[in-house]
Scaffold this motif. Structure first.
Motif: not given
Length: 58
Positions: A42-50
């Motif tokens: 979830i953290l990796r995906e959020a960073i990528e979306r940002k």
């Protein structure tokens, strides 16, 4: 994440691993699914979306 990093920056995870190992040796079942993996994903995906959002704004 290396063990050296964990010893210096995240000693709590090492204590959790040791406790889990002791419990498993005593016959307590460990969960089949590690929710920490979910949190990392979830953290990796959020960073990528940002990052993607920042690119789109340029």
């Amino acid at each position: 994440m290396t063990r050296r990093y964990q010893q210096q920056r995240d000693p709590e995870s090492l204590r959790i691993e040791a406790a889990a190992k002791r419990l498993a040796e005593q016959g307590y079942p460990l969960p089949e699914h590690d929710t920490a993996d979910d949190a990392e994903s979830i953290l990796r995906e959020a960073i990528e979306r940002k990052r993607q959002a920042a690119k789109d704004c340029k």
